[in-house]
Scaffold this motif. Structure first.
Motif, PDB file in Angstrom:
ATOM      1  N   HIS A   1       2.349  16.988   6.782  1.00  0.00           N
ATOM      2  CA  HIS A   1       3.298  16.319   7.673  1.00  0.00           C
ATOM      3  C   HIS A   1       3.394  14.831   7.347  1.00  0.00           C
ATOM      4  N   GLN A   2       4.585  14.305   7.491  1.00  0.00           N
ATOM      5  CA  GLN A   2       4.752  12.852   7.392  1.00  0.00           C
ATOM      6  C   GLN A   2       4.471  12.256   8.766  1.00  0.00           C
ATOM      7  N   VAL A   3       3.470  11.407   8.823  1.00  0.00           N
ATOM      8  CA  VAL A   3       2.997  10.920  10.112  1.00  0.00           C
ATOM      9  C   VAL A   3       2.983   9.398  10.148  1.00  0.00           C
ATOM     10  N   VAL A   4       3.457   8.817  11.258  1.00  0.00           N
ATOM     11  CA  VAL A   4       3.254   7.382  11.458  1.00  0.00           C
ATOM     12  C   VAL A   4       2.476   7.190  12.756  1.00  0.00           C
ATOM     13  N   PHE A   5       1.707   6.110  12.766  1.00  0.00           N
ATOM     14  CA  PHE A   5       0.837   5.814  13.894  1.00  0.00           C
ATOM     15  C   PHE A   5       1.304   4.527  14.552  1.00  0.00           C
ATOM     16  N   THR A   6       1.315   4.492  15.874  1.00  0.00           N
ATOM     17  CA  THR A   6       1.700   3.264  16.582  1.00  0.00           C
ATOM     18  C   THR A   6       0.769   3.073  17.761  1.00  0.00           C
ATOM     19  N   GLU A   7       0.387   1.829  17.993  1.00  0.00           N
ATOM     20  CA  GLU A   7      -0.499   1.622  19.136  1.00  0.00           C
ATOM     21  C   GLU A   7       0.087   0.645  20.143  1.00  0.00           C
ATOM     22  N   TRP A   8      -0.496   0.659  21.291  1.00  0.00           N
ATOM     23  CA  TRP A   8      -0.063  -0.148  22.429  1.00  0.00           C
ATOM     24  C   TRP A   8      -0.106  -1.624  22.096  1.00  0.00           C
ATOM     25  N   ASN A   9       0.908  -2.366  22.557  1.00  0.00           N
ATOM     26  CA  ASN A   9       0.802  -3.818  22.536  1.00  0.00           C
ATOM     27  C   ASN A   9       0.684  -4.359  21.111  1.00  0.00           C
ATOM     28  N   SER A  10       1.532  -3.878  20.224  1.00  0.00           N
ATOM     29  CA  SER A  10       1.369  -4.254  18.825  1.00  0.00           C
ATOM     30  C   SER A  10       2.647  -4.789  18.182  1.00  0.00           C
ATOM     31  N   SER A  11       3.708  -4.988  18.982  1.00  0.00           N
ATOM     32  CA  SER A  11       4.939  -5.485  18.369  1.00  0.00           C
ATOM     33  C   SER A  11       4.803  -6.969  18.028  1.00  0.00           C
TER      34      SER A  11
ATOM     35  N   SER B   1      14.276  10.557  11.784  1.00  0.00           N
ATOM     36  CA  SER B   1      14.176  10.971  10.385  1.00  0.00           C
ATOM     37  C   SER B   1      13.281  12.193  10.226  1.00  0.00           C
ATOM     38  N   GLY B   2      12.793  12.730  11.355  1.00  0.00           N
ATOM     39  CA  GLY B   2      12.038  13.979  11.288  1.00  0.00           C
ATOM     40  C   GLY B   2      10.534  13.824  11.122  1.00  0.00           C
ATOM     41  N   MET B   3      10.040  12.594  11.182  1.00  0.00           N
ATOM     42  CA  MET B   3       8.596  12.392  11.041  1.00  0.00           C
ATOM     43  C   MET B   3       7.875  12.593  12.374  1.00  0.00           C
ATOM     44  N   THR B   4       6.553  12.752  12.275  1.00  0.00           N
ATOM     45  CA  THR B   4       5.725  12.849  13.470  1.00  0.00           C
ATOM     46  C   THR B   4       5.231  11.455  13.833  1.00  0.00           C
ATOM     47  N   VAL B   5       5.396  11.070  15.095  1.00  0.00           N
ATOM     48  CA  VAL B   5       4.892   9.783  15.545  1.00  0.00           C
ATOM     49  C   VAL B   5       3.688  10.019  16.458  1.00  0.00           C
ATOM     50  N   LEU B   6       2.564   9.414  16.092  1.00  0.00           N
ATOM     51  CA  LEU B   6       1.361   9.478  16.932  1.00  0.00           C
ATOM     52  C   LEU B   6       1.215   8.139  17.660  1.00  0.00           C
ATOM     53  N   ALA B   7       1.166   8.198  18.974  1.00  0.00           N
ATOM     54  CA  ALA B   7       1.080   6.957  19.746  1.00  0.00           C
ATOM     55  C   ALA B   7      -0.233   6.887  20.516  1.00  0.00           C
ATOM     56  N   ASP B   8      -1.031   5.852  20.186  1.00  0.00           N
ATOM     57  CA  ASP B   8      -2.261   5.591  20.930  1.00  0.00           C
ATOM     58  C   ASP B   8      -1.858   4.738  22.129  1.00  0.00           C
ATOM     59  N   ARG B   9      -1.684   5.398  23.257  1.00  0.00           N
ATOM     60  CA  ARG B   9      -1.135   4.845  24.515  1.00  0.00           C
ATOM     61  C   ARG B   9       0.393   4.836  24.461  1.00  0.00           C
ATOM     62  N   TYR B  10       0.959   5.181  25.613  1.00  0.00           N
ATOM     63  CA  TYR B  10       2.418   5.185  25.748  1.00  0.00           C
ATOM     64  C   TYR B  10       2.735   4.641  27.150  1.00  0.00           C
ATOM     65  N   ILE B  11       3.875   4.974  27.700  1.00  0.00           N
ATOM     66  CA  ILE B  11       4.285   4.376  28.986  1.00  0.00           C
ATOM     67  C   ILE B  11       3.307   4.658  30.130  1.00  0.00           C
ATOM     68  N   TYR B  12       2.516   5.717  30.009  1.00  0.00           N
ATOM     69  CA  TYR B  12       1.597   6.083  31.097  1.00  0.00           C
ATOM     70  C   TYR B  12       0.463   5.077  31.226  1.00  0.00           C
ATOM     71  N   THR B  13       0.133   4.410  30.119  1.00  0.00           N
ATOM     72  CA  THR B  13      -0.832   3.314  30.161  1.00  0.00           C
ATOM     73  C   THR B  13      -0.301   2.191  31.046  1.00  0.00           C
ATOM     74  N   ALA B  14       0.970   1.872  30.864  1.00  0.00           N
ATOM     75  CA  ALA B  14       1.589   0.840  31.698  1.00  0.00           C
ATOM     76  C   ALA B  14       1.602   1.286  33.158  1.00  0.00           C
ATOM     77  N   PHE B  15       1.975   2.537  33.398  1.00  0.00           N
ATOM     78  CA  PHE B  15       2.014   3.027  34.782  1.00  0.00           C
ATOM     79  C   PHE B  15       0.631   2.872  35.419  1.00  0.00           C
ATOM     80  N   ALA B  16      -0.390   3.417  34.733  1.00  0.00           N
ATOM     81  CA  ALA B  16      -1.740   3.443  35.316  1.00  0.00           C
ATOM     82  C   ALA B  16      -2.284   2.029  35.546  1.00  0.00           C
TER      83      ALA B  16
END
Lengths: 245, 245
Positions: free
Chosen positions: B61-71, B114-129
């Protein structure tokens, strides 16, 4: 005696209880006045607020001035994002809301609490008008700014779009990318894009004027005539306060 | 054939018409999977997502990783605000939402399209919590993130607060100010403040788990056991997609 309410949260107050702390400002205890000017670029509002500032100070009021998009916190981010034309309408909107929240906390609320007059060149209605003109959901952006403090007076300097375009084109070397709404690709030509985008913003302002009870000032009238109207209304604000005290 | 919908706005589409462009993401045309991990600090979620990342890549699989608070857009602002302890719960929340909006635009949506898999370490639920644990209005923060894309799977690594505290205290020299919720002044002692604040965050996660249908993984189980559960669920995601294609 008015109830003192926290603006955002109560330390030690556990959110599990029913009494959610709302990020809404109207319950803020304050003694100072918040006076806001709004209008499209080229409407003459900045000239008017400067004249009002001098006049209020000459009459012994302690006055502070605050303008849109001026918090140190996100200034660099906004500048960079704008420079690279990286901002989507949502990011654009959120950056301005962050700027506003920071400014509200440090540059507006403390002065209102201490009894000073705060003059704001643009307030949340600028965000509403511009963001909605960019296609952002009107309800979403209103909710976003739900934490804002209600102004005591909102002056809306209304000019037809051609007057605004004439003033901006006549006075400046260059129209800015986002100011002209170039990100919306309404026209490749900056002046035409400015006219189209600011025309949308104007339409939004006209709607907001009704919804929020703006004091509409005819921005095509002589500067002195406009300023007299503003001062007359502001005087009434202070005399009401004196009568209530 | 699925309808292609714009994420935020349609250039040239005038908002005066009835068809408001909502800043909501579910109509996004996408072919890639968005897989999210959530949990309090010390829950082991980052270890699990790294293992999943390697496993997916090993399976082609083509995978990209993204984490919280990193822009890049607001990183400096967040860093500065945190360093000076200048952030109120509202500003804190808005800065993270801005970061997220930027990351969603540039680091998540294009890859999904583009059909890739995105893995996110934290998403909107982190903000909610976290934001709700800070006293921010739960409805306001949910509306704030109304533009987000719905994940395909949300893994919630659940550990009792004492396990998390033990892991964090055992592994790090210093607990960070905002991570420990020191801004809420629950306790002057960092470890105790961390325990109290993360305890609130944990309570919020437990509520969100029900509301949003998290896949709850017992974070106290051996690493391999947890990873097997994650892989099994992820495999089903891909086989469903293959069956639908």
């Amino acid at each position: 005696m008015p109830r003192t309410a926290p603006l955002v949260y109560t330390p030690g107050h556990h959110p599990k209880s029913e009494a959610w702390i709302l990020p809404r400002g109207p319950a803020l205890l304050r003694r100072g006045k918040l006076i806001v000017v709004e209008g499209i670029d080229g409407s003459g509002k900045s000239t008017q607020i400067k004249l009002l500032h001098k006049w209020l100070e000459a009459h012994g009021h302690q006055v502070v001035f605050t303008e849109w998009n001026s918090s140190d916190l996100v200034r660099q981010a906004t500048k960079r994002g704008k420079k690279k034309n990286l901002l989507t309408p949502t990011t654009f909107s959120l950056l301005h809301a962050t700027d506003f929240a920071d400014r509200l906390t440090y540059r507006i609320i403390p002065y209102l609490k201490s009894g000073m007059t705060v003059l704001a060149d643009r307030y949340i209605y600028t965000a509403f008008a511009r963001d909605i003109a960019r296609g952002v959901d009107p309800r979403w952006v209103r909710d976003l700014y739900g934490f804002a403090v209600q102004p005591d007076a909102i002056f809306y300097f209304r000019v037809p779009i051609d007057v605004a375009v004439g003033r901006i084109v006549g006075s400046r070397a260059k129209i800015k990318f986002y100011e002209a709404g170039m990100d919306l690709r309404l026209s490749p030509e900056p002046v035409e894009s400015f006219r189209l985008f600011q025309g949308r913003v104007l339409d939004e302002y006209d709607r907001l004027a009704v919804e929020y009870g703006f004091q509409v000032i005819d921005g095509t009238k002589p500067i002195d005539t406009q300023q007299q109207q503003v001062r007359s209304k502001v005087s009434r604000l202070y005399s009401q306060q004196a009568a209530e005290a």
